[in-house]
Write an enzyme that holds these catalytic residues in place. Structure first.
Site, mmCIF file in Angstrom:
data_model
loop_
_atom_site.group_PDB
_atom_site.id
_atom_site.type_symbol
_atom_site.label_atom_id
_atom_site.label_comp_id
_atom_site.label_asym_id
_atom_site.label_seq_id
_atom_site.Cartn_x
_atom_site.Cartn_y
_atom_site.Cartn_z
ATOM 1 N N PRO A 44 -22.451 91.604 46.673
ATOM 2 C CA PRO A 44 -20.968 91.092 46.791
ATOM 3 C C PRO A 44 -20.617 90.372 48.044
ATOM 4 O O PRO A 44 -19.933 89.359 48.006
ATOM 5 C CB PRO A 44 -19.990 92.367 46.748
ATOM 6 C CG PRO A 44 -21.001 93.403 46.487
ATOM 7 C CD PRO A 44 -22.152 93.125 46.839
ATOM 8 N N THR B 130 -22.933 85.533 43.528
ATOM 9 C CA THR B 130 -21.585 85.378 42.486
ATOM 10 C C THR B 130 -21.031 86.505 42.444
ATOM 11 O O THR B 130 -21.726 87.612 42.172
ATOM 12 C CB THR B 130 -22.081 85.023 41.186
ATOM 13 O OG1 THR B 130 -23.144 83.701 41.331
ATOM 14 C CG2 THR B 130 -20.764 84.114 40.719
ATOM 15 N N THR C 49 -13.911 94.548 51.371
ATOM 16 C CA THR C 49 -15.006 95.070 52.273
ATOM 17 C C THR C 49 -14.341 96.118 53.040
ATOM 18 O O THR C 49 -15.044 97.285 53.298
ATOM 19 C CB THR C 49 -15.533 93.912 53.156
ATOM 20 O OG1 THR C 49 -15.647 92.799 52.384
ATOM 21 C CG2 THR C 49 -16.542 94.424 54.036
ATOM 22 N N MET D 8 -21.717 77.023 48.060
ATOM 23 C CA MET D 8 -22.856 77.757 48.547
ATOM 24 C C MET D 8 -23.924 77.375 48.056
ATOM 25 O O MET D 8 -25.137 77.573 48.682
ATOM 26 C CB MET D 8 -22.281 79.182 48.017
ATOM 27 C CG MET D 8 -21.185 79.832 48.545
ATOM 28 S SD MET D 8 -21.356 79.995 50.377
ATOM 29 C CE MET D 8 -22.558 81.297 50.400
ATOM 30 N N HIS E 299 -7.377 88.384 57.934
ATOM 31 C CA HIS E 299 -7.829 87.445 57.321
ATOM 32 C C HIS E 299 -6.664 86.384 57.555
ATOM 33 O O HIS E 299 -5.559 86.552 57.763
ATOM 34 C CB HIS E 299 -7.890 87.538 55.941
ATOM 35 C CG HIS E 299 -9.186 88.247 55.840
ATOM 36 N ND1 HIS E 299 -9.259 89.677 55.506
ATOM 37 C CD2 HIS E 299 -10.415 87.584 55.069
ATOM 38 C CE1 HIS E 299 -10.534 89.810 55.226
ATOM 39 N NE2 HIS E 299 -11.229 88.885 55.081
ATOM 40 N N HIS E 300 -7.010 85.039 57.068
ATOM 41 C CA HIS E 300 -6.206 83.807 57.057
ATOM 42 C C HIS E 300 -4.640 84.265 56.179
ATOM 43 O O HIS E 300 -4.721 85.089 55.349
ATOM 44 C CB HIS E 300 -6.630 82.630 56.533
ATOM 45 C CG HIS E 300 -7.295 82.748 55.190
ATOM 46 N ND1 HIS E 300 -6.587 82.811 53.988
ATOM 47 C CD2 HIS E 300 -8.562 83.322 54.774
ATOM 48 C CE1 HIS E 300 -7.317 83.303 52.920
ATOM 49 N NE2 HIS E 300 -8.637 83.494 53.260
ATOM 50 N N GLY F 130 -25.957 77.015 39.893
ATOM 51 C CA GLY F 130 -24.916 76.639 40.971
ATOM 52 C C GLY F 130 -25.208 75.800 42.052
ATOM 53 O O GLY F 130 -24.393 75.869 43.015
ATOM 54 N N LYS G 100 -4.665 84.776 52.152
ATOM 55 C CA LYS G 100 -5.121 85.735 51.339
ATOM 56 C C LYS G 100 -3.987 86.580 50.806
ATOM 57 O O LYS G 100 -3.496 87.377 51.547
ATOM 58 C CB LYS G 100 -6.186 86.604 52.376
ATOM 59 C CG LYS G 100 -7.116 87.592 51.417
ATOM 60 C CD LYS G 100 -8.173 88.207 52.333
ATOM 61 C CE LYS G 100 -8.689 89.312 51.620
ATOM 62 N NZ LYS G 100 -9.376 88.918 50.499
#
Lengths: 251, 251, 251, 251
Positions: free
Chosen positions: B116, B90, B156, B13, B145-146, B8, B149
């Protein structure tokens, strides 16, 4: 030198109000209404003590009320009818009662103030949140209180959310409100309540916009903070033309 | 000098991982698995590029995987079967798949890590929250979060709440969880989700006890932060005796 | 049922310690050392009261000390020489005095604990900050206290900064420390002190790394919080093999 | 439909301004001044491109300037002399230059705005801090930026401190400012600067009073946030009667 009568002078807030008046150069405590005072209650010299409304036989310029939900309406009505300007921190007045008192104040041509919250930090938070809402339509409220507080969200948090909702000029972003973690929805504003031991009374408003955030937070560590708001009321009460509701109206 | 293959390597990433390896003094990039690479893709000299798993004809010591939920299981299985130690960022592996891979790792006598979340601040937050729970049974989680989401609460935040619940040694205070404002209840921990534009990915854990509070907060401003965690994995992976799940296990 | 003697039982911390012991199922208050006790001092039945060290004629298992910088050394020495395990919250012991007491404890084969700070949130903050320093070499400390606190920074903030500095594994970023706004420099960690009315005692540690931040904050709203730490000490003191310094050693 | 010319349209802020204008229903981009544009620069159809001030041969209603400290004075002078209302986000104008431009604007009977900071959260923070200072004379400022920022404190933090100092109505509490940890003193307000990797640009103002605290915080995660402020300027610029300095003047 203006004269002050304090109703509820032996309660925890009332005692702080007595101390506050003692520090003023233009106000003087002349009487207290204190049904629960005992022989031990220490009072400054030359202060009259009354047990009942009906006994009060002197006039003051200002009536400060930190009593009980049961007593407050009759107290403030009495004050207005005897030409005393009320500063009221007692909770429990219904919207109708407030309106009735405002009508009496108008007849008597007297100003005064009724404030559910005399904490300056909380009142400024609401004022700023209302103004920020013009520019940041996206906002959430988090209030944090001690674990013993049963109701959630707090009255102040609900008021804050409604003020924001009423003052938005743009539509907020769409977010998923369907899950429990997203909190309670007040007019489209998510409100979250934290209840933890150790905490006292705290509120945050979080605003977010493209690439930036604005946060307003207030912490009430103890109710002595209310006396700052009473001080502001004392500075303005003699000039008020009506019986205003909410400290923010005179800030 | 240990050899690294990055699967990847052309994703956002993966590209950061390529840069990270270039900065190591004891690791060297020897190959990438990158089905989507184009003629324009710039690679360091002497790096082999493969389009498919089946084409890979060289061995590396470490396999770094930032691919897709569809590809990750086959990739890591291949890596283990060819004596490469996996570092896997991933998402999308099921609990069963993780167990299968751990069994293969055991057979091959290889260590590695599947995480994760490679963000050090998030992983440390969970670690500290777990430990604080021994002493502070009363805790709540707020994640922010933004606005885009969709799910709430974040994975988490749920993990954090469960860790706290599992590590309490005393009963928490009783609070009213019956109103919406009190958020979602995970094993007795209230979890609150804020969704606002401008925010990126943030989490707070609030602990309260008699007369005091402890707060742990992490902010992820961008995913470049994950490379700090990959760096930690690189420092430890050659010594790991098993395929561990979760960066916190090796901190 | 283990026996406890509380030295300083009539001071503000001592009184809280008396209440704490009353709630224990495996500890029992048998005596107090309280030179300032008056006839009015209420004590649980069957508790002996002593005015002077020299008068103490009974043995307890544990000696809790919340006295004065002048008295604490002699007190703890006495306790150890009479086979009582000390739990010491009194400040003012020098490093040399602590070492002397540790030597006596060793001779007597007794454990115990001396803690400058029994606040669990503060102690956990230091513990977590020390650990986070392994991964985040860049950190700053901000402590916030009431306006009357004369010294700055606080002792806890200095300790926190030194712990972080001692546990870094990488070099921090270079920043300009030459201007006043950058605060005080303790072993390369910037420490900032806020002094404001209303605040009580609060400390934050801010860590930053590429694309992320980690913040640990503690708030002490009142000193009742210290009793949580004394509780932890009570749970462990009978098993301690030495006279440890710092609550964090037994967490 | 009002016409807009964007000076500096190919810079990072200028490009965002181009996008912003494309979203307006009452403004239309007619030209750019962009000495650094290349053949590759993509422009909306029907937009004229000029390399030099002297070449501009068309009139717009509004001149948006995100250029350089070297160019901005001549640009804005040109705009005003050609009946274009300036919206200026470029830094580097001296106080004298601003006054000269304001004089020209008055002669030309044109309004406009010069703003060193178009970030709404920062501007609202300053506005609220100024207002809170009436009620809370005790305040401190903490600004937090990435480790590479060399100057400290930030210009916005200094401006905030001075606004607070100028708007206090009571004397603040006396605190010890003699130690380094107490930060820099701007007109009696302590200002603290944090410099850490990961951080972007953040500012907090902490107010404290008896028993309570008020905190205002803003976070700038990226400079796209400036476009919210430019949007506000666009909504008001056609009605402005003078060349105002500071976005807060029109909020």
């Amino acid at each position: 030198m203006k004269k002050v009568l304090i109703a509820g002078a032996t309660g925890s807030m009332g005692r702080k109000a007595v101390q506050l008046i003692e520090k003023q150069s233009d106000y003087q405590l002349v009487a207290i209404l204190a049904p629960n005072a005992t022989a031990d209650t220490k009072l400054p010299a030359a202060v009259s003590r009354f047990d009942n409304l009906a006994d009060i036989n002197l006039a003051a310029d200002v009536w400060i009320d930190f009593t009980t939900p049961q007593a407050v309406f009759a107290n403030v009505k009495f004050a207005l009818e005897h030409q005393m300007r009320p500063i009221v921190g007692t909770s429990g007045l219904s919207a109708e009662q407030v309106q009735q008192l405002q009508a009496i104040a108008q007849q008597q041509q007297l100003g005064g103030i009724i404030a559910p919250n005399f904490g300056l930090s909380a009142v400024l938070l609401m004022k700023f949140a209302k103004e920020a809402a013009h520019y940041f339509p996206d906002a959430e409220v988090i209030e944090m209180h001690h674990a013993d507080k049963l109701d959630a969200p707090s009255a102040t948090a609900i008021t804050t959310a409604r003020l924001i909702a009423a003052n938005r000029k743009k539509n907020p972003a769409k977010t998923n409100m369907a899950t429990e973690a997203r909190g309670a929805d007040y007019d489209g504003i998510a409100v979250h309540s934290v209840r933890l031991p150790g905490y006292v009374a705290h509120e945050q408003v979080l605003f977010g916009g493209p690439g930036e955030a604005l946060t307003i937070r207030q912490d009430s560590f103890d109710r002595s903070s209310f006396m700052q708001g009473v001080q502001v009321a004392l500075e303005k009460v003699m000039d008020l033309q009506e019986l205003v509701f909410g400290l923010e109206k005179i800030l």
